[in-house]
Design a protein around this motif. Structure first.
Motif, PDB file in Angstrom:
ATOM      1  N   SER A  57       0.920  -1.378  -0.047  1.00 48.59           N
ATOM      2  CA  SER A  57      -0.049  -0.091   0.049  1.00 48.59           C
ATOM      3  C   SER A  57       0.924   1.099  -0.039  1.00 48.59           C
ATOM      4  CB  SER A  57      -0.975   0.013   1.175  1.00 48.59           C
ATOM      5  OG  SER A  57      -0.017   0.280   2.339  1.00 48.59           O
ATOM      6  N   PRO A  58       0.272   2.261  -0.238  1.00 50.54           N
ATOM      7  CA  PRO A  58       1.197   3.784  -0.071  1.00 50.54           C
ATOM      8  C   PRO A  58       1.667   3.709   1.145  1.00 50.54           C
ATOM      9  CG  PRO A  58      -1.161   4.138  -1.277  1.00 50.54           C
ATOM     10  CD  PRO A  58      -1.091   2.659  -0.766  1.00 50.54           C
ATOM     11  N   VAL A  85       7.552   7.190  -3.399  1.00 49.72           N
ATOM     12  CA  VAL A  85       6.137   6.231  -2.630  1.00 49.72           C
ATOM     13  C   VAL A  85       5.066   6.421  -3.792  1.00 49.72           C
ATOM     14  CG1 VAL A  85       4.545   6.654  -1.122  1.00 49.72           C
ATOM     15  CG2 VAL A  85       6.796   6.729  -0.495  1.00 49.72           C
ATOM     16  N   LYS A  86       4.923   7.542  -4.613  1.00 53.29           N
ATOM     17  CA  LYS A  86       3.755   7.693  -5.458  1.00 53.29           C
ATOM     18  C   LYS A  86       4.243   6.479  -6.652  1.00 53.29           C
ATOM     19  CE  LYS A  86       0.375   9.396  -8.295  1.00 53.29           C
ATOM     20  NZ  LYS A  86      -0.566   8.369  -8.473  1.00 53.29           N
ATOM     21  N   TYR A  87       5.336   6.534  -7.046  1.00 49.34           N
ATOM     22  CA  TYR A  87       5.628   5.625  -8.179  1.00 49.34           C
ATOM     23  C   TYR A  87       5.357   3.865  -7.719  1.00 49.34           C
ATOM     24  CZ  TYR A  87       8.457   2.980 -11.636  1.00 49.34           C
ATOM     25  OH  TYR A  87       8.920   2.082 -12.526  1.00 49.34           O
ATOM     26  N   TYR A 257      -3.565   7.103  -5.306  1.00 50.61           N
ATOM     27  CA  TYR A 257      -2.520   6.429  -5.713  1.00 50.61           C
ATOM     28  C   TYR A 257      -3.234   4.759  -6.201  1.00 50.61           C
ATOM     29  CZ  TYR A 257       0.391   8.852  -2.204  1.00 50.61           C
ATOM     30  OH  TYR A 257       0.998   9.677  -1.320  1.00 50.61           O
ATOM     31  N   THR A 258      -2.408   4.309  -6.980  1.00 49.10           N
ATOM     32  CA  THR A 258      -2.756   2.795  -7.322  1.00 49.10           C
ATOM     33  C   THR A 258      -4.070   2.900  -8.235  1.00 49.10           C
ATOM     34  OG1 THR A 258      -1.815   2.321  -5.373  1.00 49.10           O
ATOM     35  CG2 THR A 258      -2.523   0.418  -6.695  1.00 49.10           C
ATOM     36  N   GLY A 259      -4.728   4.245  -8.741  1.00 46.81           N
ATOM     37  CA  GLY A 259      -5.936   4.065  -9.392  1.00 46.81           C
ATOM     38  C   GLY A 259      -7.074   4.121  -8.555  1.00 46.81           C
ATOM     39  N   TYR A 260      -6.982   3.821  -7.347  1.00 39.50           N
ATOM     40  CA  TYR A 260      -8.281   3.792  -6.202  1.00 39.50           C
ATOM     41  C   TYR A 260      -7.912   4.382  -5.008  1.00 39.50           C
ATOM     42  CZ  TYR A 260      -6.557  -0.457  -3.876  1.00 39.50           C
ATOM     43  OH  TYR A 260      -5.701  -1.312  -3.031  1.00 39.50           O
ATOM     44  N   ALA A 278     -11.211   4.365  -0.308  1.00 37.97           N
ATOM     45  CA  ALA A 278     -11.253   3.512  -1.523  1.00 37.97           C
ATOM     46  C   ALA A 278     -12.034   3.705  -2.467  1.00 37.97           C
ATOM     47  CB  ALA A 278     -11.401   2.006  -1.408  1.00 37.97           C
ATOM     48  N   LEU A 279     -11.791   4.026  -3.719  1.00 39.74           N
ATOM     49  CA  LEU A 279     -12.752   4.412  -4.802  1.00 39.74           C
ATOM     50  C   LEU A 279     -13.029   3.208  -5.724  1.00 39.74           C
ATOM     51  CD1 LEU A 279     -13.958   6.301  -6.952  1.00 39.74           C
ATOM     52  CD2 LEU A 279     -11.682   6.839  -8.088  1.00 39.74           C
TER      53      LEU A 279
END
Length: 527
Positions: A57-58, A85-87, A257-260, A278-279
């Motif tokens: 996770s981030p 961290v983002k990458y 992050y991670t698209g969601y 969470a999206l």
């Protein structure tokens, strides 16, 4: 130097929240990793050693980078750490299904009592830190083995602590736990492969939001999200109101992050807050909490106003007494069309309506009861409980931990917050059957009592803290020795939490427990 690094990197979620402001003219994440990591890690056919063999996770990646700074002297700026961290979270993260069941750790739900199917996992992994910290990462067998060696090298007394010295801890860890973790938490997983191939989710627009904060009550409103300068960075503003009519508003930013994995950093009515959501399919779910007091927070759900996303998120209030009239607010997205109310609930007046909110004046018949769905056209999802009487009261959470602090020490007090949850009996009128139904949170009179004989002897009610009778907020005592206590002990304690709900002349009682523990010295992003 180490103290400054620890404070910046591991104090709650402050470091991750600060990631919402990307730095200008930074080197790419790949270039940073090569420049900062390859002096110690090696690069081969399978990528960079130790790094390419993990998914997290981030918050997990943040903890890894911070540990490199603290333990191994890695030199990176705050902006460089944010970029890395983002990458890593985007390229070596977790799919939504891989975080199911353990998001409580990311959302700072610190009163969660963990339960795992594997008793061995509980004893070997979840006794020094949360089991969720392990469940929120993926590795191959070789990398899980590395982690076992790291634990024993970094913490040599592990074998001699509770649940360690009575067994061959190291042998069990290598021969039994490593295969179990590699099987249940593998690096390669179809869920992650499929998630990486998904289409980007829509984020910009107006989000209808509903939430509940223990000790304060429910709220709803609209959060507007627009693109900001930076990849996956968004500006947000919120306007809403509490169920008692008080206005609330806020502004800030969010990073996806991670698209969601939504991480927001905003100020609401002058108070800095975080959002960990969470999206999924036009819906945000998670928790919004105070930046500096993460135990104070709200459960939140929000839905995007877009075609095909018609939903009822909640009804405020979520319960109605039979024979009574009340104002209801139906909160959601795409609220167009006819309103469908539960059987026995009659519409008196439509006060106002929009795509995000429908406000009604309704009345319940004397014989109406049960939990029923409320719909607005095609929008469904919310429920309304109609009841004739309360049969039982439960204290939520049933168990909580508060922590002493302050009093000139560097650690703040950690409050415990409670709600009184009302329940109605089934048709037979007897509470405790499968026909019982939840009414919802109701006002109560709050107090504390000694939990056991030791608490009586040590006068825990007198010293351990104070319960606010109206709100259910327990504030623990000061840190440090207390000369007024037996043996000058600190203000820790074990208390019974009591909620009394008035129903005519009757007083219904619910009970819970709060442990008042020593200060919180260690507060990493994942407990």
């Amino acid at each position: 130097m180490k103290i400054k690094t620890i404070t910046a990197a591991l104090s709650s979620l402050a470091a991750l929240g600060a990631a919402l402001a990307p730095a200008p003219a930074l080197a790419s994440a790949e270039a940073l990793i090569r420049a900062k990591c390859l002096p110690c890690h090696t690069e081969g056919d399978e990528g960079i050693s130790r790094i390419s063999q993990q998914r997290k996770s981030p918050e997990g990646w943040l903890m890894s980078v911070a540990r490199m700074q603290i333990v191994h002297g890695l030199k990176v700026t705050d902006d460089e750490r944010r970029t890395v961290v983002k990458y890593l979270a985007d390229t070596q993260g977790l799919a939504p299904s891989e975080t199911d069941g353990v998001r409580y750790a990311l959302e700072r739900r610190l009163n969660t009592v963990e339960q795992f199917e594997s008793e061995q996992f509980t004893q070997m992994c979840a006794r020094c830190h949360s089991g969720a910290r392990v469940m929120l990462q993926r590795r191959p067998a070789e990398e899980w083995e590395h982690l076992v060696h790291f634990h024993l090298g970094q913490y040599p007394t592990t074998e001699y602590q509770a649940l360690g010295r009575d067994r061959d801890w190291f042998g069990i860890a290598l021969k039994e736990m490593v295969p179990e973790l590699a099987r249940t938490l593998p690096l390669q997983a179809e869920a992650w492969t499929q998630w990486q191939a998904r289409a980007p989710q829509v984020v910009k627009g107006e989000w209808s939001m509903s939430g509940h904060m223990s000790g304060r009550g429910g709220f709803s409103g609209v959060m507007k999200v627009s693109a900001a300068k930076g990849k996956d960075l968004y500006a947000l503003s919120f306007d809403g109101r509490w169920d008692d009519g008080s206005a609330m508003s806020g502004k800030g930013q969010a990073l996806l992050y991670t698209g969601y994995e939504w991480r927001g950093d905003l100020v609401v009515d002058g108070t800095p807050m975080r959002q960990v959501f969470a999206l999924e399919d036009g819906v945000l779910r998670g928790r919004m909490f105070l930046r500096d007091q993460d135990e104070i927070g709200a459960d939140v759900v929000a839905s995007l106003q877009q075609p095909g996303n018609s939903r009822v998120l909640a009804v405020h209030p979520a319960h109605l007494k039979a024979g009574m009239a009340a104002e209801l607010r139906i909160v959601g997205s795409g609220l167009q069309g006819e309103v469908s109310l539960p059987p026995g609930v009659r519409l008196l007046e439509t006060i106002r309506r929009s795509n995000a909110e429908v406000v009604l004046r309704v009345e319940a018949a004397d014989d109406a009861r049960g939990v029923h769905q409320v719909a607005v056209g095609e929008a469904r999802g919310g429920t309304l409980a109609v009841y004739d009487s309360i049969a039982a009261v439960k204290v939520m959470p049933a168990f909580a931990v508060a922590r002493i602090g302050g009093n000139g020490t560097p650690t703040a007090k950690v409050e415990a917050r409670f709600d009184a949850e009302a329940w109605a009996a089934g048709p037979d009128g007897q509470i405790g059957t499968e026909d019982d139904f939840r009414i919802g949170f109701v006002p109560a009179n709050w107090s504390v009592e000694p939990f056991d004989e030791v608490a009586v002897r040590d006068e825990d009610v007198k010293f351990a803290g104070l319960m606010d009778a109206a709100s259910g907020v327990f504030v623990p005592g000061d840190a440090g020795p207390n000369p007024a206590r037996r043996m000058s002990a600190s203000n820790v304690g074990n208390l019974k939490v009591v909620a009394e709900v008035a129903q005519g002349a009757e007083r219904l009682r619910g009970e819970g427990q709060v442990i008042v523990a020593p200060p919180r010295w260690n507060n990493p992003p994942i407990p």
